[in-house]
Write a protein that holds these residues in place. Structure first.
Motif, PDB file in Angstrom:
ATOM      1  N   GLY A  58      36.746  29.049  45.077  1.00 27.63           N
ATOM      2  CA  GLY A  58      38.106  29.533  44.937  1.00 27.63           C
ATOM      3  C   GLY A  58      39.163  28.685  45.607  1.00 27.63           C
ATOM      4  N   ASP A  89      36.946  31.803  39.315  1.00 21.50           N
ATOM      5  CA  ASP A  89      37.233  33.215  39.508  1.00 21.50           C
ATOM      6  C   ASP A  89      38.332  33.324  40.554  1.00 21.50           C
ATOM      7  OD1 ASP A  89      37.016  36.001  39.296  1.00 21.50           O
ATOM      8  OD2 ASP A  89      35.642  36.082  41.001  1.00 21.50           O
ATOM      9  N   GLY A  90      39.408  34.031  40.223  1.00 21.10           N
ATOM     10  CA  GLY A  90      40.524  34.134  41.148  1.00 21.10           C
ATOM     11  C   GLY A  90      41.233  32.814  41.361  1.00 21.10           C
ATOM     12  N   GLU A  93      46.048  31.279  42.163  1.00 25.29           N
ATOM     13  CA  GLU A  93      46.783  30.568  43.198  1.00 25.29           C
ATOM     14  C   GLU A  93      46.687  29.059  42.996  1.00 25.29           C
ATOM     15  OE1 GLU A  93      49.094  29.774  46.568  1.00 25.29           O
ATOM     16  OE2 GLU A  93      48.865  31.540  45.290  1.00 25.29           O
ATOM     17  N   THR A 108      44.015  28.374  32.493  1.00 26.04           N
ATOM     18  CA  THR A 108      43.098  29.003  33.436  1.00 26.04           C
ATOM     19  C   THR A 108      42.033  29.774  32.668  1.00 26.04           C
ATOM     20  OG1 THR A 108      44.391  31.059  33.628  1.00 26.04           O
ATOM     21  CG2 THR A 108      44.928  29.256  35.156  1.00 26.04           C
ATOM     22  N   GLU A 110      38.928  32.525  33.814  1.00 27.43           N
ATOM     23  CA  GLU A 110      38.257  33.259  34.880  1.00 27.43           C
ATOM     24  C   GLU A 110      37.129  34.079  34.268  1.00 27.43           C
ATOM     25  OE1 GLU A 110      41.268  34.061  38.378  1.00 27.43           O
ATOM     26  OE2 GLU A 110      41.952  35.089  36.567  1.00 27.43           O
TER      27      GLU A 110
END
Length: 267
Positions: A58, A89-90, A93, A108, A110
């Motif tokens: 992450g 995942d996540g 940011e 992105t 995820e």
């Protein structure tokens, strides 16, 4: 000499159910695509540059921002746009940080299949994104994952590849890359033939990351994973990390000695 031609049987197969969507948009509505695939037609702009942002647990690997800096310079020299991608995942940011670092848009994905890097799901997904938004240059860091992924996707798409580069130059619409070989005893300058996209990986700690600009605005496009877990032939059984050690890949100076120094006092 690397070959940048993208035609041939190596092109990735597209599942028509795979549709990217902009954040907050109806998932059934096509966003971008070629006629007959995602419901629209996009121009193959020779000035577009694409960069894959590597992440671990992450957190963006520092080489991701170094690759972003190299990609931003190439995009600026070509007068084009910069697109980034991050899988895991996540990763929201990291996507935001990529925009602050110069990306105009960020893809992105995820999904549990993407939490840990595996070449099959990452390569399939990246190939689909590149087919949907064909760039002139695809950059990523020359890490273990970056070297493997770039070679895999270059083979899938029939693209040219220049690995482990230390300099990138744009003259008109022509890209040349400088890369050391034979443990630095030889330096070669690589150019590309053809009009398709080119893959380039950049050596770690060569390109200085740009200062982030929190005021920059960009677009985040969410895409689904390209493979289900049942379709992936490999699994990650375990991951071991060496706690309390210094990463030599990020050290600016390394001092080493043989057994003859006797110990730390020998330095």
């Amino acid at each position: 000499m690397a070959d940048g031609t993208t035609s041939g049987a190596g092109s990735a197969h597209r599942d028509d159910r795979w549709r990217p969507r902009r954040r907050g948009q109806d998932p059934g509505r096509p966003v971008v695509g070629r006629k007959g695939h995602l419901g629209g037609k996009i121009e193959r702009l020779a000035s577009n540059v694409f960069v894959w942002n590597e992440q671990v647990d992450g957190q963006a690997d520092p080489i991701a921002w170094q690759a972003m800096a190299a990609a931003g310079k190439v995009a600026g020299d070509l007068g084009g746009s910069l697109t980034a991608a991050v899988f895991g995942d996540g990763v929201g940011e990291i996507a935001r940080q990529a925009i602050e670092a110069g990306a105009d848009r960020v893809y992105t994905a995820e999904d549990p299949t993407l939490v840990r890097y595996r070449v099959e799901p990452y390569a399939k997904l990246l190939a689909r994104i590149l087919e949907n938004e064909p760039p002139s240059v695809v950059l990523m860091g020359a890490s273990t994952a970056g070297l493997e992924l770039s070679a895999y996707v270059a083979a899938l798409t029939g693209a040219g590849l220049a690995p482990d580069c230390t300099e990138l130059h744009v003259e008109g619409d022509r890209l040349t890359a400088v890369r050391p070989a034979l443990v630095g005893n030889l330096v070669s300058t690589v150019s590309f033939r053809g009009t398709g996209h080119r893959f380039v990986t950049v050596r770690r700690n060569i390109f200085q990351p740009a200062d982030p600009d929190p005021a920059r605005a960009g677009e985040i496009i969410e895409v689904p994973a390209a493979l289900s877990e049942d379709e992936i032939p490999t699994t990650v059984a375990s991951v071991e990390t060496a706690d309390g050690t210094v990463s030599l890949t990020e050290a600016s100076i390394i001092v080493s000695g043989g057994r003859g120094v006797g110990g730390p006092e020998g330095f």
